[in-house]
Structure formats: C-alpha cells, structure tokens
Design an enzyme around this catalytic site. Structure first.
Site, PDB file in Angstrom:
ATOM      1  N   LYS A 113       0.823  -1.216   0.000  1.00  0.00           N
ATOM      2  CA  LYS A 113       0.000   0.000   0.000  1.00  0.00           C
ATOM      3  C   LYS A 113       0.855   1.264   0.000  1.00  0.00           C
ATOM      4  O   LYS A 113       0.408   2.311  -0.458  1.00  0.00           O
ATOM      5  CB  LYS A 113      -0.980  -0.028   1.156  1.00  0.00           C
TER       6      LYS A 113
HETATM    7  C1  LIG Z   1      -4.300  -4.724   1.192  1.00  0.00           C
HETATM    8  C2  LIG Z   1      -3.533  -5.985   1.114  1.00  0.00           C
HETATM    9  C3  LIG Z   1      -3.900  -7.037   0.239  1.00  0.00           C
HETATM   10  C4  LIG Z   1      -5.147  -6.987  -0.623  1.00  0.00           C
HETATM   11  O1  LIG Z   1      -5.053  -6.051  -1.659  1.00  0.00           O
HETATM   12  P1  LIG Z   1      -6.385  -5.543  -2.410  1.00  0.00           P
HETATM   13  O2  LIG Z   1      -5.961  -4.390  -3.221  1.00  0.00           O
HETATM   14  O3  LIG Z   1      -7.345  -5.160  -1.312  1.00  0.00           O
HETATM   15  O4  LIG Z   1      -6.901  -6.692  -3.223  1.00  0.00           O
HETATM   16  C5  LIG Z   1      -3.080  -8.155   0.171  1.00  0.00           C
HETATM   17  N1  LIG Z   1      -1.983  -8.269   0.947  1.00  0.00           N
HETATM   18  C6  LIG Z   1      -1.601  -7.296   1.811  1.00  0.00           C
HETATM   19  C7  LIG Z   1      -0.389  -7.495   2.650  1.00  0.00           C
HETATM   20  C8  LIG Z   1      -2.354  -6.116   1.918  1.00  0.00           C
HETATM   21  O5  LIG Z   1      -1.973  -5.155   2.790  1.00  0.00           O
END
Ligand SMILES: *Cc1c(COP(=O)(O)O)cnc(C)c1O
Length: 470
Positions: A113
């Site tokens: 993120k």
């Molecule tokens: C947010 C997240 C996901 C999922 O990603 P999406 O965009 O919601 O599909 C997977 N793994 C980790 C470690 C995350 O922080």
C-alpha cells in the site's frame, strides 16, 4: 482525461476534481472515460527509465490536468531510495526458474500500500496547495492501511490525519509503527472498542454534512482512483524488467482482498501491456475466487468472514470489483446499476453467461489458498530458495504455482514483508522473521496516542479542538 461514474450519474470530471472524493455522487466508482493504449514502440522506449520516470509516463495518461514537469516532481519525491531503501524501488527477486517476486513492500510500512500512498501524499499536498485549501483525513484502521496513510501524509501541508484504531487490538509491531510518529498533523486515536466500532464512528462523522463541510473531511480508502492509477505503474515495471523484447508475455499472480491491486493489473492489460494471465489468489475468504470460477458474485456477511493468517485479505465484499464489472459488461452503466440493485435485493448477482470471457478476453484465472497451504508454501520457498515470504505473498505463490506455463515468467506480487507477521512465520519455519534495519529499535521509541472511549461525540470534540484555524 476525464472521469465518469460506473453508474452513469456524474458529469465528466478532471483527475484533480475526483482526487479528494470517495464514491461518485451516484454511489458508483469513478473510471477514466476510456483506457488509453500504449503502443509496443512506446513500451520499448521505456526500458531504461527509472521507476519514478516510468511512473510519470504511465500516470501522464491518467493525469492530464497536472503538467508533465510537475508530475515528474511528484513522482520523484514519492519514489526515492530514501523511502524505499533500494535504488530500484521495486526489486525483482527470483524464487525459481518460473517464479519471481515483484518486491512491492520495501516502503516505510513494509506492505504494497506504500506504493500508491506515497504518491497520493505528494499529489494531495500539491493539489491542496494550488487550491489554497486544506483537508482532514478521517479513517479507521486495524493496522495496515492506516499506517501506510500516516507515513505518506506525515508533515504534508494542508493535511490533518485522524486515525482511529481499536485500543489493545493491534500487534506490538503495528502499534509501534503508527504511534511512534511524532508529526503534528498525525493524530492517533486508540478507541476502547473493536475495529467495526471505529469504522462506525468514522461513518457517523462523515455523514454529518455540517461537520464534514466545516472540516473538509476526506478519506484515502481503497476506492480512491489515484491509488489504482499509481499501482498500474508497477505492472509495467515488472514486465519491462522480466522481458527483453516487444511481444514477450508475462503473467502476474496477485494476493487479493478488495480487488484494488489486481484491478490495476487489469487496467495495465487493457492499455496493451502484454500480460498473459492475471492470477487472482484469495485466502479462505473466497468471494472473488468463486466469482471467477462460477460467474456468481456473492459477498459474505461479517459473521461469514473468517479471521485468517493472511488478515489483509479477510474481506467480505470487494470494494473495487464494480470497476472491473463495468468493463466486463461493456461499460454499460445501466447494467451496472441493475446488478448492484440485484445485489441489494438478493445478496448476489449472476454473470455466468459471460464466464468464458473472464480468461479468454481478460486473462483472469483464480484459486484459493488455506492456512495449511500458506505454512507449507512459506516453508517450501524458504527451503528451496532461501527467501522468506509473508503469509499473503504465500497465498499468491501457492495459487500461481498451479498456473505456471513453461517459458512464461510468472511474477508474484509481494504484498508485505514477513517481519509484519512474525507469529505465522514462526509457526511455519520455527524461527522469527528478520526485522529490517530501518525498523529496529522502533519498539523503544516514545509513542504518541490518545486513548478514548468509544463515543463519536468525543472524537468530534477532539477534532474540533485540534483542527488548525486556517
Ligand atoms: C491490502 C492488502 C492485500 C489486498 O489487496 P487488495 O488491493 O485489497 O486486493 C493483500 N496483501 C496485503 C499485505 C495487503 O496489505
């Protein structure tokens, strides 16, 4: 480039106008009015670019109301070696002949993120500065998204962040990560309640229109279009770094929850990036795997949502999924409205008539990974390649393995580093994950957090008394 709503009820708007908004006014999600095409020649001309410069090129298709020169300043400020601890920003880490990790977790909070949030922080400050205005970001977090937002928005002019977290319910690591930030514009509120109650307070304050207007309350949630756009860049990067010439194809495997990450892969593929397959991996919460297998979309209730050892994928409904469905039904907003009405009435909708297009037209395949798979995969990868992967990435590797084709590179998106999920790592390999140098000693730093009873009124008063008199 202008933006429309998936439900058809928004007049076309520019990027900077939708930047600070959540849902479109008609309850839909914003989408670019068309998906731009990148020619093979253009793609080849990008081979030598740095990550930041590539980001300027790719984002330039979606952000046409910021000059290329300014956009370049923003991407250069977002994607630095200082923030991502590596010159490459997104390193490729080979696991075997066929499988390679796309290293998206080198940022400050050790999860993918950061990739989008760091850009968002820069573009927020830029747009707020131009418009001489400010914004209050109000959010609730159970750990990951909140910390990525705080690290991206710390010290940004015009932005105040109030992040609610459930008191006593986050890991020591998560607490240390968030609460040690000393920036004046970052406010951590630990609420005596559970995550859902934090979320309820955010909803209550955000639906109070007077309060919302007075403090210019916004959010940086997973449906924010700028985040999706910023994520498109690393699909291009992954392709450029694992191919040698035009026309070569690559597949991507994506540990998925809210469908944000893999949606960016879909956009890249529609732009003409030679992606063969988009492999969607879920954990036990398999709403999306079920859709790509059967054509039926059936979100779950909170009670039907399992708490798993890949917690960031524990979702009941996939908030970005509507954007893909919009493309799937030929960008027909009336059809999208109809489907979401069915969802409200019956709790599901059925697109099995389009099932053959999921893979043939869009390249999507899917699979599930369970707790036992996760542990086994962490163990196997560690034994065979010496690389330690986190539980979410393990879900991706597990499902990817079933879809590998000879001679076609499979890039698995590394969505977090193992240090964040120490307990599961220990369960898998009997030892703990190494803590990256930049985070060692974090536990000893002073923490800045306000503990509060679970009461929207208290949060409201806190924001009122701390908001800058602009
Ligand atoms: C947010 C997240 C996901 C999922 O990603 P999406 O965009 O919601 O599909 C997977 N793994 C980790 C470690 C995350 O922080």
């Amino acid at each position: 480039m202008k933006y429309l709503s998936t439900r058809g009820g928004m007049k076309p708007q520019a990027f900077c106008d939708i930047l600070l908004e959540g849902l479109a006014p008609d309850g839909g999600l914003t989408m670019p009015e068309f998906l731009p095409k990148v020619s093979a020649d253009t793609l080849e001309s990008w081979r030598g670019l740095s990550y930041a410069t590539l980001a300027t090129e790719v984002l330039g298709y979606f952000i046409t109301d910021i000059s290329k020169g300014d956009l370049n300043k923003l991407t250069r400020a977002a994607y630095t070696k200082d923030i991502f601890s590596t010159e490459d920003i997104v390193p490729l880490k080979p696991l075997s002949r066929d499988l390679t990790l796309l290293g998206l977790s080198e940022g400050p909070t050790l999860a993918f993120k950061d990739m989008a949030m760091q850009f968002l922080g820069q573009v927020f400050e830029y747009v707020l500065g131009k418009r001489r205005t400010s914004i209050t970001i109000l959010g609730a977090t159970s750990g990951d998204t909140g910390s990525a937002a705080e690290y991206a928005l710390r010290g940004k002019r015009g932005v105040s962040v109030y992040m609610l977290s459930p008191y006593g319910r986050m890991s020591d690591f998560q607490r240390a990560q968030m609460y040690t930030l000393q920036d004046e514009n970052i406010h951590n509120l630990a609420i005596r309640g559970v995550f859902d109650e934090c979320q309820d307070i955010v909803k209550a304050l955000s639906s109070d229109l007077e309060f919302k207007a007075a403090h210019r309350v916004g959010a940086v949630n997973s449906i924010n279009w700028a985040r999706i756009a910023a994520q498109v860049v690393y699909y291009f990067w992954g392709w450029l770094r694992s191919t040698r010439k035009a026309g070569e194809v690559v597949s991507f495997a994506v540990p998925s929850g809210n469908f944000g990450n893999i949606l960016s892969g879909h956009i890249a593929r529609e732009m003409g990036l030679p992606i063969r397959k988009l492999v969607l991996a879920t954990n036990e919460n398999n709403v999306l795997e079920e859709f790509f297998r059967t054509g039926v979309y059936r979100p779950r209730s909170a009670e039907q949502t399992h708490a798993t050892s890949s917690p960031s994928m524990d979702i009941s409904r996939a908030s970005n999924f509507e954007r893909f469905v919009y493309d799937l039904v030929g960008r027909d907003p009336a059809r999208v409205r109809e489907l979401w009405q069915q969802l409200a009435d019956k709790g599901e909708f059925d697109l099995s008539a389009l099932r053959s297009s999921f893979e043939q037209r869009y390249g999507f395949v899917s699979g599930v990974s369970t707790h036992a798979d996760r542990l086994q995969t962490i163990r196997d990868v560690h034994r065979d390649s010496g690389v330690l992967i986190d539980p979410h990435t393990a879900d991706g590797v597990k499902v990817a393995a079933a879809h590998v084709e000879p001679g076609i590179p499979m890039l698995v998106l590394e969505t977090a580093l193992p240090a964040k999920f120490g307990a599961t790592i220990e369960e898998a390999i009997g030892e703990s994950a190494p803590i990256p140098a930049k985070l060692q000693g974090l536990a000893d730093l002073p923490q800045r957090v306000e503990v509060m009873d679970c009461d929207a009124q208290l949060v409201r008063e806190y924001i009122q008394s701390h908001s800058a008199t602009a």
